[in-house]
Design a protein around this motif. Sequence first.
Motif, PDB file in Angstrom:
ATOM      1  N   LEU A 214       0.837  -1.203   0.000  1.00  0.00           N
ATOM      2  CA  LEU A 214       0.000   0.000   0.000  1.00  0.00           C
ATOM      3  C   LEU A 214       0.871   1.253   0.000  1.00  0.00           C
ATOM      4  N   PRO A 219      -1.205   6.572  -5.226  1.00  0.00           N
ATOM      5  CA  PRO A 219      -2.657   6.654  -4.985  1.00  0.00           C
ATOM      6  C   PRO A 219      -3.491   6.553  -6.250  1.00  0.00           C
ATOM      7  N   LEU A 284      -3.247   2.751  10.192  1.00  0.00           N
ATOM      8  CA  LEU A 284      -3.847   3.061   8.895  1.00  0.00           C
ATOM      9  C   LEU A 284      -4.296   4.507   8.713  1.00  0.00           C
ATOM     10  N   LEU A 288      -3.397   6.330   5.269  1.00  0.00           N
ATOM     11  CA  LEU A 288      -4.444   6.646   4.288  1.00  0.00           C
ATOM     12  C   LEU A 288      -4.593   8.156   4.104  1.00  0.00           C
ATOM     13  N   ARG A 289      -4.460   8.916   5.206  1.00  0.00           N
ATOM     14  CA  ARG A 289      -4.567  10.366   5.103  1.00  0.00           C
ATOM     15  C   ARG A 289      -3.419  10.930   4.263  1.00  0.00           C
ATOM     16  N   LYS A 291      -1.857   9.517   1.878  1.00  0.00           N
ATOM     17  CA  LYS A 291      -2.035   9.178   0.466  1.00  0.00           C
ATOM     18  C   LYS A 291      -3.342   9.740  -0.099  1.00  0.00           C
ATOM     19  N   LEU A 293      -6.353   8.903   0.801  1.00  0.00           N
ATOM     20  CA  LEU A 293      -7.305   7.808   0.595  1.00  0.00           C
ATOM     21  C   LEU A 293      -8.194   7.546   1.804  1.00  0.00           C
ATOM     22  N   LEU A 294      -8.072   8.369   2.841  1.00  0.00           N
ATOM     23  CA  LEU A 294      -8.882   8.151   4.036  1.00  0.00           C
ATOM     24  C   LEU A 294     -10.362   8.351   3.706  1.00  0.00           C
ATOM     25  N   ARG A 296     -11.865   6.692   1.448  1.00  0.00           N
ATOM     26  CA  ARG A 296     -12.082   6.354   0.034  1.00  0.00           C
ATOM     27  C   ARG A 296     -11.647   4.941  -0.319  1.00  0.00           C
ATOM     28  N   LEU A 297     -10.756   4.363   0.497  1.00  0.00           N
ATOM     29  CA  LEU A 297     -10.222   3.030   0.190  1.00  0.00           C
ATOM     30  C   LEU A 297     -10.508   2.091   1.354  1.00  0.00           C
ATOM     31  N   LEU A 299      -9.865  -1.301   2.979  1.00  0.00           N
ATOM     32  CA  LEU A 299      -8.949  -2.444   2.927  1.00  0.00           C
ATOM     33  C   LEU A 299      -9.619  -3.722   3.409  1.00  0.00           C
ATOM     34  N   ALA A 349     -10.576   1.413   7.766  1.00  0.00           N
ATOM     35  CA  ALA A 349     -10.294   0.246   6.929  1.00  0.00           C
ATOM     36  C   ALA A 349     -11.573  -0.410   6.428  1.00  0.00           C
TER      37      ALA A 349
END
Length: 431
Positions: A214, A219, A284, A288-289, A291, A293-294, A296-297, A299, A349
């Motif tokens: 990851l 991203p 995480l 994620l923040r 990238k 992606l918090l 939005r993705l 896992l 997640a």
Amino acid sequence: MMSDMRQSLLRRDALSAAKEVLYHLDIYLSGQVQNNPSPSVDTPTLELVEEFILHRRMSALQELQLLEIMCSCFQEQSRDAVRQLIFSALFTLQGNQADESRMALLGKLVSMAIAVGRVPILECAATWLQRSHPVYCRRLARVLVDDYCSLLPGSMVPTLNNLSCSCPPFCCQFITAVTTLYDLSTEELTPPVQLLQMVVSWIQDQPRLVLITLLNTPPSSSQPIGSLDLTPLAGLVRWCVKAPLAYRRDGKQDLANGTTETELEAGPLFSELHLSVLQVLLLLPGVLREKGLLGRLALLQPDQLTSLISDLSGLLEELNPLHSDTQAHIQLTLDRLAQALQVSLAAGALLCSREDLRALCSRLPHNNLLQLVMSGPVQQSGFYPHIHTPPLGYSPRPSPLGPHPSSHSPHPSFPSQPFLPSMSFPFRPSH
């Protein structure tokens, strides 16, 4: 030119011809990387690989010599882009008859690379695992597990333990592959204890190892359709949650305390793994923040959760829920599920509504902790306190000072612990 080269190769013995093709690959692809913005391997070159490396019959000694030559080839090539292209030319599956030979040679090469510490090959293998269909990833994983956990158990422990430091990308992809291979659906698909010990050791030594793929994935990039997950988190959660019930199903001979011999060995390992997975989940939000992606993705996908709950329902049907020991294992499984859901929701997640959770878990037996998770609010990411106290089912390694006075559990293979601290939920009775 290729026809002339082929005629020349036909006059050589199998090992010499294979070595010449590898040399040609190195020269040709080095030029491609230097002069072409989008380097690739052409069809005539792939045909040479298939004819003179994959299809030529070799003696066991010649095959061993070929593997040694390959190890040297990858080790001596300094440019990663060239190494990756060579590896792709050799082992990217083409959907033809040569694929079986590809997989056989790949398994032997990666196994040798682990034994002799050839990190460049393992890095290429990590990329291969990330881009290949899970069916073939599982095949490679099984070869490696057979080599190092079945044929040579214990003999390569230092080498295997060092892999988490020497090549984290390979370890991450390998864990992802073995968690899809060993899904605990049958006794044969329960992870060997030696494999479990290795995975626990890797994650405890390098918690961020689980997130390496990851972290290294841009991203904006998309995973190949049908590829392995970006992280092994979903598979590891499945292992920890299903383990108590799977071992009850597979137990052949109960000991006096109601556990099985395998449980006594594997139970504490799954407990340690459960704690480690929860701690990784807490890493995480920041990842994620960073990238973007918090939120939005996910896992842990809803369909994976649906599959896990379906598996639990099937296990429950196989067991006798009236047996007191079985009841304790059922509650431990549900406790672990509740903790995994609780932390996954808080860490971003799992992107799932309360209503969906309640609908999914409605088929499961009542469990107080699960009820709290489904009823209470989820704390926002970033305000989630770090775990300082071990979670449910955690069994610490023995201390030289002796057991803690509160460590007694009626089921020593899967010890119980109190609810996670600092995560209060208002109780709302279910209707």
